[in-house]
Design a protein around this motif. Structure first.
Motif, PDB file in Angstrom:
ATOM      1  N   GLU A  40      36.923  15.810  60.900  1.00 10.04           N
ATOM      2  CA  GLU A  40      35.692  15.712  60.110  1.00 10.04           C
ATOM      3  C   GLU A  40      34.690  16.745  60.614  1.00 10.04           C
ATOM      4  O   GLU A  40      34.125  16.619  61.691  1.00 10.04           O
ATOM      5  N   GLY A  41      34.507  17.796  59.828  1.00 12.43           N
ATOM      6  CA  GLY A  41      33.604  18.875  60.238  1.00 12.43           C
ATOM      7  C   GLY A  41      34.109  19.661  61.428  1.00 12.43           C
ATOM      8  O   GLY A  41      33.340  20.329  62.113  1.00 12.43           O
ATOM      9  N   ASN A  42      35.440  19.590  61.683  1.00 14.03           N
ATOM     10  CA  ASN A  42      36.030  20.253  62.862  1.00 14.03           C
ATOM     11  C   ASN A  42      35.207  19.982  64.121  1.00 14.03           C
ATOM     12  O   ASN A  42      34.890  20.890  64.890  1.00 14.03           O
ATOM     13  N   ALA A  43      34.850  18.736  64.317  1.00 20.12           N
ATOM     14  CA  ALA A  43      33.963  18.364  65.430  1.00 20.12           C
ATOM     15  C   ALA A  43      34.725  18.337  66.748  1.00 20.12           C
ATOM     16  O   ALA A  43      35.869  17.890  66.811  1.00 20.12           O
ATOM     17  N   LYS A  44      34.056  18.819  67.792  1.00 16.14           N
ATOM     18  CA  LYS A  44      34.562  18.650  69.155  1.00 16.14           C
ATOM     19  C   LYS A  44      33.918  17.373  69.678  1.00 16.14           C
ATOM     20  O   LYS A  44      32.700  17.231  69.639  1.00 16.14           O
ATOM     21  N   GLY A  45      34.736  16.417  70.121  1.00 10.61           N
ATOM     22  CA  GLY A  45      34.210  15.138  70.581  1.00 10.61           C
ATOM     23  C   GLY A  45      33.883  15.147  72.064  1.00 10.61           C
ATOM     24  O   GLY A  45      33.860  16.198  72.716  1.00 10.61           O
ATOM     25  N   LEU A  46      33.637  13.965  72.612  1.00 11.77           N
ATOM     26  CA  LEU A  46      33.271  13.843  74.030  1.00 11.77           C
ATOM     27  C   LEU A  46      34.477  14.014  74.951  1.00 11.77           C
ATOM     28  O   LEU A  46      34.322  14.296  76.133  1.00 11.77           O
ATOM     29  N   GLY A  47      35.684  13.806  74.422  1.00 15.81           N
ATOM     30  CA  GLY A  47      36.896  14.100  75.197  1.00 15.81           C
ATOM     31  C   GLY A  47      37.276  13.061  76.229  1.00 15.81           C
ATOM     32  O   GLY A  47      38.094  13.327  77.106  1.00 15.81           O
ATOM     33  N   ILE A  48      36.700  11.863  76.161  1.00 13.80           N
ATOM     34  CA  ILE A  48      37.088  10.804  77.100  1.00 13.80           C
ATOM     35  C   ILE A  48      38.537  10.395  76.824  1.00 13.80           C
ATOM     36  O   ILE A  48      39.318  10.173  77.743  1.00 13.80           O
ATOM     37  N   PHE A  49      38.880  10.304  75.540  1.00 14.37           N
ATOM     38  CA  PHE A  49      40.264  10.035  75.128  1.00 14.37           C
ATOM     39  C   PHE A  49      40.885  11.334  74.619  1.00 14.37           C
ATOM     40  O   PHE A  49      40.266  12.035  73.815  1.00 14.37           O
ATOM     41  N   ASP A  50      42.091  11.626  75.071  1.00 13.81           N
ATOM     42  CA  ASP A  50      42.783  12.837  74.632  1.00 13.81           C
ATOM     43  C   ASP A  50      43.463  12.557  73.281  1.00 13.81           C
ATOM     44  O   ASP A  50      44.686  12.484  73.185  1.00 13.81           O
ATOM     45  N   ILE A  51      42.631  12.355  72.267  1.00 19.51           N
ATOM     46  CA  ILE A  51      43.107  11.995  70.930  1.00 19.51           C
ATOM     47  C   ILE A  51      42.410  12.908  69.923  1.00 19.51           C
ATOM     48  O   ILE A  51      41.192  13.103  70.007  1.00 19.51           O
ATOM     49  N   ALA A  52      43.183  13.439  68.984  1.00 13.05           N
ATOM     50  CA  ALA A  52      42.613  14.225  67.885  1.00 13.05           C
ATOM     51  C   ALA A  52      42.533  13.317  66.645  1.00 13.05           C
ATOM     52  O   ALA A  52      43.554  12.829  66.161  1.00 13.05           O
ATOM     53  N   ILE A  53      41.329  13.074  66.164  1.00 15.30           N
ATOM     54  CA  ILE A  53      41.107  12.213  64.997  1.00 15.30           C
ATOM     55  C   ILE A  53      41.516  12.962  63.726  1.00 15.30           C
ATOM     56  O   ILE A  53      41.123  14.109  63.523  1.00 15.30           O
ATOM     57  N   LYS A  54      42.300  12.294  62.883  1.00 13.92           N
ATOM     58  CA  LYS A  54      42.860  12.910  61.666  1.00 13.92           C
ATOM     59  C   LYS A  54      42.252  12.283  60.413  1.00 13.92           C
ATOM     60  O   LYS A  54      41.777  11.152  60.444  1.00 13.92           O
ATOM     61  N   LYS A  55      42.369  13.015  59.300  1.00 15.34           N
ATOM     62  CA  LYS A  55      41.930  12.484  57.998  1.00 15.34           C
ATOM     63  C   LYS A  55      43.110  11.807  57.315  1.00 15.34           C
ATOM     64  O   LYS A  55      44.234  12.308  57.382  1.00 15.34           O
ATOM     65  N   PHE A  56      42.859  10.662  56.687  1.00 15.13           N
ATOM     66  CA  PHE A  56      43.909  10.035  55.888  1.00 15.13           C
ATOM     67  C   PHE A  56      44.371  11.015  54.804  1.00 15.13           C
ATOM     68  O   PHE A  56      43.574  11.788  54.279  1.00 15.13           O
ATOM     69  N   SER A  57      45.650  10.945  54.460  1.00 12.95           N
ATOM     70  CA  SER A  57      46.184  11.881  53.465  1.00 12.95           C
ATOM     71  C   SER A  57      45.593  11.584  52.090  1.00 12.95           C
ATOM     72  O   SER A  57      45.120  10.475  51.809  1.00 12.95           O
ATOM     73  N   ASN A  58      45.652  12.598  51.226  1.00  8.37           N
ATOM     74  CA  ASN A  58      45.099  12.479  49.873  1.00  8.37           C
ATOM     75  C   ASN A  58      45.869  11.479  49.019  1.00  8.37           C
ATOM     76  O   ASN A  58      45.413  11.107  47.944  1.00  8.37           O
ATOM     77  N   GLN A  59      47.060  11.079  49.493  1.00 12.44           N
ATOM     78  CA  GLN A  59      47.838  10.098  48.724  1.00 12.44           C
ATOM     79  C   GLN A  59      47.245   8.689  48.841  1.00 12.44           C
ATOM     80  O   GLN A  59      47.632   7.786  48.118  1.00 12.44           O
ATOM     81  N   MET A  60      46.331   8.525  49.782  1.00  9.27           N
ATOM     82  CA  MET A  60      45.788   7.195  50.023  1.00  9.27           C
ATOM     83  C   MET A  60      44.370   7.087  49.471  1.00  9.27           C
ATOM     84  O   MET A  60      43.675   8.089  49.345  1.00  9.27           O
ATOM     85  N   LYS A  61      43.981   5.849  49.154  1.00 12.45           N
ATOM     86  CA  LYS A  61      42.613   5.623  48.693  1.00 12.45           C
ATOM     87  C   LYS A  61      41.683   5.735  49.899  1.00 12.45           C
ATOM     88  O   LYS A  61      41.854   5.031  50.893  1.00 12.45           O
ATOM     89  N   VAL A  62      40.750   6.681  49.817  1.00 11.35           N
ATOM     90  CA  VAL A  62      39.864   6.958  50.949  1.00 11.35           C
ATOM     91  C   VAL A  62      38.419   6.789  50.467  1.00 11.35           C
ATOM     92  O   VAL A  62      38.079   7.254  49.387  1.00 11.35           O
ATOM     93  N   PRO A  63      37.532   6.177  51.258  1.00 13.45           N
ATOM     94  CA  PRO A  63      37.833   5.578  52.556  1.00 13.45           C
ATOM     95  C   PRO A  63      38.625   4.267  52.433  1.00 13.45           C
ATOM     96  O   PRO A  63      38.623   3.649  51.382  1.00 13.45           O
TER      97      PRO A  63
END
Length: 196
Positions: A89-112
């Motif tokens: 989301e907005g190619n944001a760099k997070g705080l990095g406490i968790f080594d996890i990259a947050i992803k967007k749900f695919s366009n095949q799904m009802k979002v949000p």
């Protein structure tokens, strides 16, 4: 108990305050570094867009404050995502406490994803008294893929981590403050956690 709710302009702070009051606690909404550092528990709420929320954290110097916290910290929704390494989301760099990259749900799904969904594979004292497949309230378009820090899982077309934990940091994708009695029990469990 001294409970700080981090105020950085992107929080669902009123509903969190009301949920704490229903449990008999008073939270303090604050962006003051000393008040946050000296709190017994810290809640990091969030509603909004990741890159602009990170910008507000930087501007207030709260990114550095959060990284140094030693007491139990609970990130809710966007707050959980900002504890991670990055977000699509907005190619944001997070705080990095968790080594996890947050992803967007695919366009095949009802979002949000909006509404009630179950949590399962529960693995933390945060979920004491909570049943497997308990329903929680969620509103989000981005998610944490299954990972080593996962303490709860939800399925929305794919399985993803709906709660994570590392050391004193906890994150929940769902809104415990809007999830009825079960959500309130999770908040109560968080408040009962011992400091590490």
């Amino acid at each position: 108990m001294n409970i700080a709710i981090i105020d950085y302009g992107a929080g669902n702070v009123q509903s969190v305050l009301f949920a704490l009051e229903r449990l008999g606690f008073t939270g303090k909404v604050t962006s003051d570094a000393n008040e946050i550092n000296t709190a017994d528990k810290v809640i990091f709420p969030g509603v909004g867009e990741a890159s602009s929320a990170m910008k507000m954290l930087h501007e207030k110097g709260l990114d550095k404050v959060i990284l140094q916290l030693k007491q139990p910290v609970l990130g809710i929704c966007l707050g959980m995502q900002l504890l991670c390494k990055s977000s699509e989301e907005g190619n944001a760099k997070g705080l990095g406490i968790f080594d996890i990259a947050i992803k967007k749900f695919s366009n095949q799904m009802k979002v949000p994803q909006m509404g009630w969904n179950t949590i399962y594979n529960l693995k933390s004292s945060l979920f004491d008294g909570i049943s497997e497949k308990e329903y929680m309230y969620l509103v989000h378009s981005f998610y944490a893929p299954a990972n080593e820090y996962s303490i709860a899982t939800t399925n929305y077309g794919i399985e993803y981590a709906s709660a994570i934990q590392k050391d004193n940091f906890y994150g929940v994708q769902f809104h415990p403050e809007k999830s009825g009695k079960a959500g309130e029990l999770i908040l109560k469990n968080f408040l009962n956690l011992e400091s590490k």
